[in-house]
Each structure stands twice: as structure tokens, then as C-alpha cells.
Scaffold this motif. Structure first.
Motif, mmCIF file in Angstrom:
data_model
loop_
_atom_site.group_PDB
_atom_site.id
_atom_site.type_symbol
_atom_site.label_atom_id
_atom_site.label_comp_id
_atom_site.label_asym_id
_atom_site.label_seq_id
_atom_site.Cartn_x
_atom_site.Cartn_y
_atom_site.Cartn_z
ATOM 1 N N GLU A 43 -0.637 5.584 10.837
ATOM 2 C CA GLU A 43 -2.104 5.537 10.630
ATOM 3 C C GLU A 43 -2.534 4.150 10.129
ATOM 4 O O GLU A 43 -3.499 3.560 10.630
ATOM 5 N N VAL A 44 -1.783 3.630 9.155
ATOM 6 C CA VAL A 44 -2.110 2.302 8.611
ATOM 7 C C VAL A 44 -1.819 1.216 9.644
ATOM 8 O O VAL A 44 -2.589 0.261 9.805
ATOM 9 N N LYS A 45 -0.722 1.370 10.386
ATOM 10 C CA LYS A 45 -0.366 0.389 11.428
ATOM 11 C C LYS A 45 -1.462 0.308 12.491
ATOM 12 O O LYS A 45 -1.793 -0.771 12.976
ATOM 13 N N THR A 46 -2.010 1.473 12.848
ATOM 14 C CA THR A 46 -3.084 1.515 13.845
ATOM 15 C C THR A 46 -4.336 0.840 13.304
ATOM 16 O O THR A 46 -4.995 0.070 14.004
ATOM 17 N N LYS A 47 -4.631 1.126 12.038
ATOM 18 C CA LYS A 47 -5.811 0.538 11.387
ATOM 19 C C LYS A 47 -5.705 -0.981 11.312
ATOM 20 O O LYS A 47 -6.699 -1.698 11.443
ATOM 21 N N HIS A 48 -4.478 -1.472 11.075
ATOM 22 C CA HIS A 48 -4.261 -2.919 10.938
ATOM 23 C C HIS A 48 -3.324 -3.426 12.040
ATOM 24 O O HIS A 48 -2.351 -4.131 11.767
ATOM 25 N N SER A 49 -3.638 -3.063 13.266
ATOM 26 C CA SER A 49 -2.773 -3.452 14.396
ATOM 27 C C SER A 49 -2.779 -4.966 14.615
ATOM 28 O O SER A 49 -1.899 -5.515 15.277
ATOM 29 N N GLN A 88 9.940 0.129 -6.316
ATOM 30 C CA GLN A 88 8.799 0.470 -7.170
ATOM 31 C C GLN A 88 8.500 1.971 -7.102
ATOM 32 O O GLN A 88 8.242 2.619 -8.119
ATOM 33 N N LEU A 89 8.549 2.533 -5.895
ATOM 34 C CA LEU A 89 8.251 3.962 -5.731
ATOM 35 C C LEU A 89 9.298 4.827 -6.423
ATOM 36 O O LEU A 89 8.961 5.747 -7.178
ATOM 37 N N SER A 90 10.577 4.516 -6.164
ATOM 38 C CA SER A 90 11.649 5.368 -6.710
ATOM 39 C C SER A 90 11.734 5.254 -8.226
ATOM 40 O O SER A 90 12.195 6.164 -8.899
ATOM 41 N N GLY A 91 11.256 4.128 -8.765
ATOM 42 C CA GLY A 91 11.278 3.948 -10.215
ATOM 43 C C GLY A 91 10.054 4.507 -10.917
ATOM 44 O O GLY A 91 9.981 4.515 -12.147
ATOM 45 N N SER A 92 9.084 4.988 -10.141
ATOM 46 C CA SER A 92 7.806 5.430 -10.732
ATOM 47 C C SER A 92 7.837 6.869 -11.250
ATOM 48 O O SER A 92 6.959 7.281 -12.006
ATOM 49 N N GLY A 93 8.855 7.644 -10.798
ATOM 50 C CA GLY A 93 8.912 9.053 -11.198
ATOM 51 C C GLY A 93 7.919 9.932 -10.446
ATOM 52 O O GLY A 93 7.743 11.100 -10.772
ATOM 53 N N VAL A 94 7.278 9.363 -9.413
ATOM 54 C CA VAL A 94 6.318 10.134 -8.599
ATOM 55 C C VAL A 94 6.993 10.503 -7.281
ATOM 56 O O VAL A 94 7.658 9.664 -6.666
ATOM 57 N N GLY A 95 6.825 11.749 -6.849
ATOM 58 C CA GLY A 95 7.398 12.196 -5.587
ATOM 59 C C GLY A 95 6.341 12.337 -4.509
ATOM 60 O O GLY A 95 5.147 12.189 -4.766
ATOM 61 N N GLU A 96 6.801 12.606 -3.281
ATOM 62 C CA GLU A 96 5.905 12.853 -2.135
ATOM 63 C C GLU A 96 4.899 11.722 -1.972
ATOM 64 O O GLU A 96 3.699 11.933 -1.837
ATOM 65 N N ILE A 97 5.407 10.482 -1.995
ATOM 66 C CA ILE A 97 4.524 9.315 -1.954
ATOM 67 C C ILE A 97 5.016 8.290 -0.928
ATOM 68 O O ILE A 97 6.218 8.092 -0.765
ATOM 69 N N THR A 98 4.063 7.680 -0.224
ATOM 70 C CA THR A 98 4.377 6.610 0.721
ATOM 71 C C THR A 98 3.518 5.400 0.394
ATOM 72 O O THR A 98 2.338 5.545 0.068
ATOM 73 N N ALA A 99 4.124 4.218 0.477
ATOM 74 C CA ALA A 99 3.386 2.957 0.314
ATOM 75 C C ALA A 99 3.500 2.163 1.605
ATOM 76 O O ALA A 99 4.594 2.022 2.156
ATOM 77 N N VAL A 100 2.368 1.671 2.078
ATOM 78 C CA VAL A 100 2.358 0.739 3.210
ATOM 79 C C VAL A 100 1.655 -0.519 2.730
ATOM 80 O O VAL A 100 0.557 -0.455 2.178
ATOM 81 N N VAL A 101 2.326 -1.665 2.904
ATOM 82 C CA VAL A 101 1.719 -2.943 2.506
ATOM 83 C C VAL A 101 1.463 -3.770 3.763
ATOM 84 O O VAL A 101 2.390 -4.154 4.466
ATOM 85 N N THR A 102 0.201 -4.009 4.039
ATOM 86 C CA THR A 102 -0.227 -4.792 5.194
ATOM 87 C C THR A 102 -0.356 -6.250 4.778
ATOM 88 O O THR A 102 -0.938 -6.540 3.734
ATOM 89 N N ARG A 103 0.198 -7.154 5.597
ATOM 90 C CA ARG A 103 0.088 -8.580 5.280
ATOM 91 C C ARG A 103 -0.589 -9.326 6.419
ATOM 92 O O ARG A 103 -0.141 -9.263 7.558
ATOM 93 N N TYR A 104 -1.652 -10.004 6.079
ATOM 94 C CA TYR A 104 -2.273 -10.962 6.992
ATOM 95 C C TYR A 104 -1.841 -12.348 6.538
ATOM 96 O O TYR A 104 -2.222 -12.800 5.453
ATOM 97 N N SER A 105 -1.008 -12.998 7.333
ATOM 98 C CA SER A 105 -0.404 -14.265 6.921
ATOM 99 C C SER A 105 -1.416 -15.405 6.961
ATOM 100 O O SER A 105 -2.219 -15.513 7.884
ATOM 101 N N GLY A 106 -1.342 -16.252 5.926
ATOM 102 C CA GLY A 106 -2.259 -17.392 5.843
ATOM 103 C C GLY A 106 -1.635 -18.699 6.265
ATOM 104 O O GLY A 106 -2.218 -19.772 6.103
ATOM 105 N N GLY A 107 -0.400 -18.623 6.784
ATOM 106 C CA GLY A 107 0.236 -19.835 7.300
ATOM 107 C C GLY A 107 1.102 -20.581 6.289
ATOM 108 O O GLY A 107 1.806 -21.508 6.643
ATOM 109 N N ILE A 108 1.021 -20.194 5.017
ATOM 110 C CA ILE A 108 1.873 -20.845 4.006
ATOM 111 C C ILE A 108 3.071 -19.933 3.730
ATOM 112 O O ILE A 108 2.905 -18.752 3.438
ATOM 113 N N LYS A 109 4.282 -20.485 3.849
ATOM 114 C CA LYS A 109 5.483 -19.671 3.618
ATOM 115 C C LYS A 109 5.631 -19.349 2.133
ATOM 116 O O LYS A 109 5.446 -20.213 1.279
#
Length: 205
Positions: A43-49, A88-109
Motif C-alpha cells: 500500500e505504501v509502495k503504491t502510494k510512493h511509487s 527499533q520495532l523488536s525492541g519496542s515491546g509492541v506486537g502486530e506492527i509494520t514500519a515502512v520508511v519511504t526515502r526521496y533521495s536529495g542527491g547527497i550520499k
């Protein structure tokens, strides 16, 4: 089976930050299964294709159940995105959770250290704003009893947090009750004691 309750996300949340002209958008959502986790990623991949990277990690069951963990660097250098997200997720003590991090690159490594910090840090910040609720592990019991024992059984519901799911009335009353797994033994024993062992109790799950 672990009968202890655990925390799950109450609502989705997101966190956005710009690092060296790269935009990082972190999404967190509740995903009760691996299928749900993968669906949220898509869903997130489609939103930020149009984004260069949509990196992710999930804990799709109990927080400590590593059989239901997963992650992906989605084209970033190996170990710089998916693993820090999952850490970060496994250390949070929260279950049934997914994180998606979208990156728009600005050209600087950012370099490997910078990427690890950016992906892990985004999830860490998002987790700070996440609202959670407690998920109780419940099961269903079938109670078969004479009509005369109904008041006794129903009077015990509040004490044990039991909820009547259904009731069928024929020669005997057949009641299905939902109750926390860790309360089953005490609830059953109390009914047996108060009814002189005249209520038949069967676990349905």
C-alpha cells in the motif's frame, strides 16, 4: 501458548524528516499477520511509487515471536535500512506492527552510518508518538448447564472479565463465553465449586 497480553498499535502514525536533502517518511500501522504486513508495505509502495526506496520491517505477531519478523533494504546498501527498522520495532515491546520508511533521495550520499541512523531514527521517532492498546489473549468456552445454574455462572462474569458470546436454550442451556486464557483455570474451578461440579465446561479453541 503464551497467554500474557501484549501491546499493539491503536492507530496508524507517521513521522517525516529531511536529512541532507533526502526526505524520509516513516509509516507505522497495526498488522496482525504476515499477510497484513505485506499488504501494508505494498500500500505504501503504491502510494510512493515515485520514491527511490520504500524500506520496511515488521513484527507480525507477539513482540518476541521472531518467526513472524521480516525486513527489506529495498535497494539500499545491505544492512543499512531493513535491519535498523526491525531493531527499533523488536525492541519496542509492541506486537502486530509494520514500519515502512519511504526515502526521496536529495542527491547527497549519507554513507552507511548515516543511512542506519536515518532509517532507525525515523522509526524511533514515530514510535514515540504511537498510541498503543493492550491485546488480551482470549479463548472460548462452552458451558452446558441446567437453567438453575445460570445466575451463578453469569454473576462470575465481571470478576473474571468474561463475555457471553451466545446462548442456546433447550433441555440444557449451552452458553459460549469468551475469556482471557490466563483466567480459564480459576473461572472453571470457581464454577465447578459453586455448582457442585454440575456444569460441563469444554474449551472450544
Amino acid at each position: 501458548m503464551n497467554d500474557q497480553p501484549y501491546l499493539v498499535p491503536a492507530l496508524p502514525t507517521q513521522f517525516e524528516e529531511e536529512i541532507k536533502k533526502s526526505l524520509f517518511i516513516t509509516y507505522l500501522a497495526r498488522t496482525p499477520s504476515i499477510e497484513a504486513a505485506k499488504a501494508f508495505v505494498e500500500e505504501v509502495k503504491t502510494k510512493h511509487s515515485d520514491a527511490r526506496h520504500n524500506c520496511w520491517g515488521f513484527v507480525a505477531g507477539r513482540p518476541e515471536d521472531s518467526m513472524k519478523w521480516g525486513f527489506s533494504d529495498d535497494g539500499e546498501p545491505s544492512g543499512t535500512a531493513g535491519k535498523p527498522i526491525l531493531a527499533q520495532l523488536s525492541g519496542s515491546g509492541v506486537g502486530e506492527i509494520t514500519a515502512v520508511v519511504t526515502r526521496y533521495s536529495g542527491g547527497i550520499k549519507l554513507g552507511t552510518g548515516g543511512l542506519v541512523k536515518a532509517y532507525g531514527g525515523g522509526v524511533q521517532q514515530a514510535l514515540k508518538t504511537l498510541q498503543t492498546i493492550e491485546k488480551k489473549i482470549t479463548t472460548n468456552l462452552l458451558l452446558e448447564l441446567d437453567y438453575g445454574f445460570m445466575p451463578i455462572v453469569q454473576s462470575l462474569y465481571p470478576q473474571f472479565g468474561a463475555v457471553e458470546v451466545s446462548a442456546e436454550y433447550s433441555e440444557l442451556v449451552k452458553m459460549v463465553v469468551e475469556i482471557e486464557v490466563r483466567q480459564v483455570s480459576n473461572f472453571s474451578q470457581t464454577i465447578i465449586n459453586k455448582s457442585g461440579a454440575k456444569v460441563n465446561i469444554t474449551a472450544l479453541d
